[in-house]
Scaffold this active site. Structure first.
Site, PDB file in Angstrom:
ATOM      1  N   ARG A  59      86.100 -41.008  -7.152  1.00  0.00           N
ATOM      2  CA  ARG A  59      85.430 -42.043  -6.333  1.00  0.00           C
ATOM      3  C   ARG A  59      84.889 -41.508  -5.007  1.00  0.00           C
ATOM      4  O   ARG A  59      84.676 -42.250  -4.065  1.00  0.00           O
ATOM      5  CB  ARG A  59      86.352 -43.223  -6.057  1.00  0.00           C
ATOM      6  CG  ARG A  59      86.745 -43.958  -7.310  1.00  0.00           C
ATOM      7  CD  ARG A  59      87.264 -45.352  -6.997  1.00  0.00           C
ATOM      8  NE  ARG A  59      87.581 -46.037  -8.223  1.00  0.00           N
ATOM      9  CZ  ARG A  59      88.721 -45.887  -8.892  1.00  0.00           C
ATOM     10  NH1 ARG A  59      89.656 -45.099  -8.420  1.00  0.00           N
ATOM     11  NH2 ARG A  59      88.920 -46.534 -10.011  1.00  0.00           N
ATOM     12  N   LYS A 101      70.584 -39.377  -0.244  1.00  0.00           N
ATOM     13  CA  LYS A 101      70.261 -39.711  -1.641  1.00  0.00           C
ATOM     14  C   LYS A 101      70.702 -38.544  -2.518  1.00  0.00           C
ATOM     15  O   LYS A 101      70.287 -37.400  -2.287  1.00  0.00           O
ATOM     16  CB  LYS A 101      68.758 -39.882  -1.819  1.00  0.00           C
ATOM     17  CG  LYS A 101      68.185 -41.180  -1.286  1.00  0.00           C
ATOM     18  CD  LYS A 101      66.712 -41.244  -1.695  1.00  0.00           C
ATOM     19  CE  LYS A 101      66.004 -42.456  -1.160  1.00  0.00           C
ATOM     20  NZ  LYS A 101      64.578 -42.452  -1.549  1.00  0.00           N
ATOM     21  N   GLU A 132      56.058 -30.864   2.657  1.00  0.00           N
ATOM     22  CA  GLU A 132      56.921 -31.921   3.224  1.00  0.00           C
ATOM     23  C   GLU A 132      56.948 -31.857   4.755  1.00  0.00           C
ATOM     24  O   GLU A 132      57.108 -32.869   5.424  1.00  0.00           O
ATOM     25  CB  GLU A 132      58.343 -31.846   2.655  1.00  0.00           C
ATOM     26  CG  GLU A 132      58.447 -32.073   1.143  1.00  0.00           C
ATOM     27  CD  GLU A 132      58.171 -33.516   0.691  1.00  0.00           C
ATOM     28  OE1 GLU A 132      58.008 -34.429   1.542  1.00  0.00           O
ATOM     29  OE2 GLU A 132      58.099 -33.723  -0.541  1.00  0.00           O
ATOM     30  N   LYS A 137      62.950 -37.352  10.064  1.00  0.00           N
ATOM     31  CA  LYS A 137      63.567 -37.986   8.894  1.00  0.00           C
ATOM     32  C   LYS A 137      64.848 -38.735   9.279  1.00  0.00           C
ATOM     33  O   LYS A 137      65.056 -39.869   8.847  1.00  0.00           O
ATOM     34  CB  LYS A 137      63.851 -36.966   7.788  1.00  0.00           C
ATOM     35  CG  LYS A 137      64.437 -37.635   6.542  1.00  0.00           C
ATOM     36  CD  LYS A 137      64.377 -36.810   5.280  1.00  0.00           C
ATOM     37  CE  LYS A 137      64.950 -37.626   4.111  1.00  0.00           C
ATOM     38  NZ  LYS A 137      64.993 -36.872   2.853  1.00  0.00           N
ATOM     39  N   ARG A 182      61.829 -46.759   5.541  1.00  0.00           N
ATOM     40  CA  ARG A 182      62.042 -45.452   4.898  1.00  0.00           C
ATOM     41  C   ARG A 182      60.918 -45.123   3.922  1.00  0.00           C
ATOM     42  O   ARG A 182      60.680 -43.971   3.605  1.00  0.00           O
ATOM     43  CB  ARG A 182      63.421 -45.412   4.199  1.00  0.00           C
ATOM     44  CG  ARG A 182      63.756 -44.030   3.653  1.00  0.00           C
ATOM     45  CD  ARG A 182      65.206 -43.875   3.209  1.00  0.00           C
ATOM     46  NE  ARG A 182      65.418 -42.519   2.695  1.00  0.00           N
ATOM     47  CZ  ARG A 182      66.594 -41.977   2.480  1.00  0.00           C
ATOM     48  NH1 ARG A 182      67.698 -42.636   2.713  1.00  0.00           N
ATOM     49  NH2 ARG A 182      66.680 -40.739   2.008  1.00  0.00           N
ATOM     50  N   ASN A 226      57.370 -41.716   1.828  1.00  0.00           N
ATOM     51  CA  ASN A 226      56.620 -41.533   0.567  1.00  0.00           C
ATOM     52  C   ASN A 226      55.142 -41.265   0.804  1.00  0.00           C
ATOM     53  O   ASN A 226      54.351 -41.317  -0.143  1.00  0.00           O
ATOM     54  CB  ASN A 226      56.765 -42.778  -0.329  1.00  0.00           C
ATOM     55  CG  ASN A 226      58.175 -42.920  -0.845  1.00  0.00           C
ATOM     56  OD1 ASN A 226      58.881 -41.934  -1.010  1.00  0.00           O
ATOM     57  ND2 ASN A 226      58.605 -44.152  -1.080  1.00  0.00           N
ATOM     58  N   HIS A 272      52.884 -38.544  -7.230  1.00  0.00           N
ATOM     59  CA  HIS A 272      53.702 -38.719  -8.435  1.00  0.00           C
ATOM     60  C   HIS A 272      52.829 -38.980  -9.652  1.00  0.00           C
ATOM     61  O   HIS A 272      53.120 -38.500 -10.743  1.00  0.00           O
ATOM     62  CB  HIS A 272      54.720 -39.845  -8.253  1.00  0.00           C
ATOM     63  CG  HIS A 272      55.885 -39.448  -7.392  1.00  0.00           C
ATOM     64  ND1 HIS A 272      56.634 -40.357  -6.692  1.00  0.00           N
ATOM     65  CD2 HIS A 272      56.409 -38.234  -7.102  1.00  0.00           C
ATOM     66  CE1 HIS A 272      57.586 -39.718  -6.009  1.00  0.00           C
ATOM     67  NE2 HIS A 272      57.463 -38.426  -6.239  1.00  0.00           N
ATOM     68  N   HIS A 316      55.454 -29.917  -7.080  1.00  0.00           N
ATOM     69  CA  HIS A 316      55.598 -31.126  -6.272  1.00  0.00           C
ATOM     70  C   HIS A 316      54.775 -31.034  -4.975  1.00  0.00           C
ATOM     71  O   HIS A 316      54.048 -31.959  -4.626  1.00  0.00           O
ATOM     72  CB  HIS A 316      57.075 -31.358  -5.960  1.00  0.00           C
ATOM     73  CG  HIS A 316      57.333 -32.575  -5.134  1.00  0.00           C
ATOM     74  ND1 HIS A 316      57.168 -33.851  -5.623  1.00  0.00           N
ATOM     75  CD2 HIS A 316      57.721 -32.721  -3.842  1.00  0.00           C
ATOM     76  CE1 HIS A 316      57.451 -34.719  -4.667  1.00  0.00           C
ATOM     77  NE2 HIS A 316      57.795 -34.050  -3.577  1.00  0.00           N
TER      78      HIS A 316
END
Ligand SMILES: NC(=O)c1ccc[n+]([C@@H]2O[C@H](COP(=O)([O-])OP(=O)(O)OC[C@H]3O[C@@H](n4cnc5c(N)ncnc54)[C@H](O)[C@@H]3O)[C@@H](O)[C@H]2O)c1
Length: 345
Positions: free
Chosen positions: A108, A130, A172, A214, A228, A232, A239, A249
């Site tokens: 957990r 994430k 990025e 970020k 947030r 993107n 994408h 990417h």
């Protein structure tokens, strides 16, 4: 050495930029970490790894799966990992995503930290909480929101990166600058050569600034309910392109950013010369801003995109260099820009 902190509902993260991996002990609180890495990173850098058992996973998106996570759980059992253990990922975004997911679900949730070894992982993938894996061909479909206890960014680890991975990371970085910091954007324009040759002084500033942008956004909206989404920028069309064409990417989002900038100009938010500045900077990092495509196929992929909401997409536009806004957009408007941008086959 620069430190940043990220405090969100799912945990606190301490982020050290310009820290040699030799200083990892200071982040481990006296614990011997269980290290997760891959063969390539281990080949280049295992002499720098701290003491502790090492678990290697495979390369590439095809390894970012639940099967790999299961193999990691088994290795945790073999190594007697318990609730007091600390897991440290040393690798690119894939190693960090798999390790973060395995650690945040085993028993957990164990404490974990990241030592990102690609530019992309240092400026983006390792920070934000994430963690996840691909499922049935869908990227990052299974995952958790859970902050690493720490992220340690050592510029020396990047020296073994091939040129295409460096360009991938800079896509990025340019994104972060375009949405969040006109000063960083100008710094990149002035220091492109030093940035590309990974001059430690320049990389440190670039990584620190990208993460400052970020972490500020993520700390205000950890679970992507609103703001947030600006992260993107370039990714909606990117994408779509990635699904249809075999692009890296960074290449896909570079073209996506150029397209989004054109849409921003078409709406009068930025000027033509600001679009040109973005395209020149991206090209300077060896990234494409044009592609010969079948617009209809990309539009079809976009239409299937989960971000689509009732015929329009929440789209990230620029409102000046260094400022982003989110606006609904019609597919037809995107189609127009794609036709304009891409010399259709
Ligand atoms: N969790 C997030 O918020 C987040 C954000 C952005 C991207 N990501 C994920 O990150 C992944 C991409 O990360 P990536 O670009 O780092 O890819 P990657 O992890 O596949 O690394 C790219 C390549 O570089 C190699 N490598 C790593 N470090 C190296 C080094 N120091 N020297 C030489 N080679 C090295 C790797 O073995 C690999 O072959 C994607 O799966 C993406 O979904 C996650």
């Amino acid at each position: 050495v620069n430190e940043l902190a990220l405090a969100g509902p799912t945990g606190q993260s301490r982020i050290g930029v310009g820290q040699p991996i030799a200083h990892l002990d200071a982040y481990c609180g006296g614990r011997v970490p269980v290290i997760i890495t891959n063969r390539k990173v281990s080949f280049h850098h295992d002499h720098r790894f701290p003491q502790g058992p090492v678990i290697e996973i495979g390369e590439g998106e095809e390894s970012k799966t639940l099967q790999t996570v299961e193999a990691v759980y088994s290795a945790f059992m073999e190594n007697g990992v318990d609730r007091s253990s600390l897991v440290v990922a040393v690798g690119g975004g894939i190693v960090c995503d798999v390790a973060g997911f395995a650690a945040s679900t085993y028993l957990r949730g164990l404490s974990f930290g990241f030592v990102p070894t690609t530019l992309l992982a240092q400026v983006d993938a390792s920070v934000g909480g994430k963690n996840g894996v691909n499922f049935h061909g869908y990227k990052n479909l299974i995952g958790t929101f859970s902050q690493p206890a720490f992220v340690l960014c050592d510029p020396a680890l990047l020296q073994t990166l091939p040129a295409e991975e460096i360009a991938n990371g800079y896509a990025e970085v340019v994104k972060a600058a375009a949405i969040g910091d006109g000063g960083l954007f100008a710094f990149l324009e002035e220091n492109r050569a030093g940035a590309l040759s990974l001059s430690p002084r320049i990389v440190e500033r670039v990584v620190y600034d990208s993460l400052r942008i970020k972490t500020a956004i993520v700390s205000r909206d950890e679970k992507e309910a609103g703001e947030r989404r600006v992260l993107n920028f370039g990714h909606t069309i990117g994408h779509g392109l990635e699904k249809v064409y075999r692009l890296r990417h960074g290449e896909a989002i570079s073209i996506g950013m150029a397209a989004a900038a054109r849409l921003s100009a078409a709406r009068g938010l930025i000027t033509g010369s600001e679009v040109a500045r973005l395209e020149t900077l991206l090209s300077g990092f060896g990234l494409p801003v044009r592609i010969a495509i079948d617009t209809a196929m990309v539009v079809d992929a976009l239409q299937k995109d989960k971000k689509r909401e009732g015929g329009s997409i929440h789209f990230v536009l620029l409102d000046g260099i260094g400022r982003a806004v989110i606006a609904p957009i019609e597919i037809g408007e995107i189609e127009g820009v794609l036709n304009d941008l891409c010399e259709s086959r």
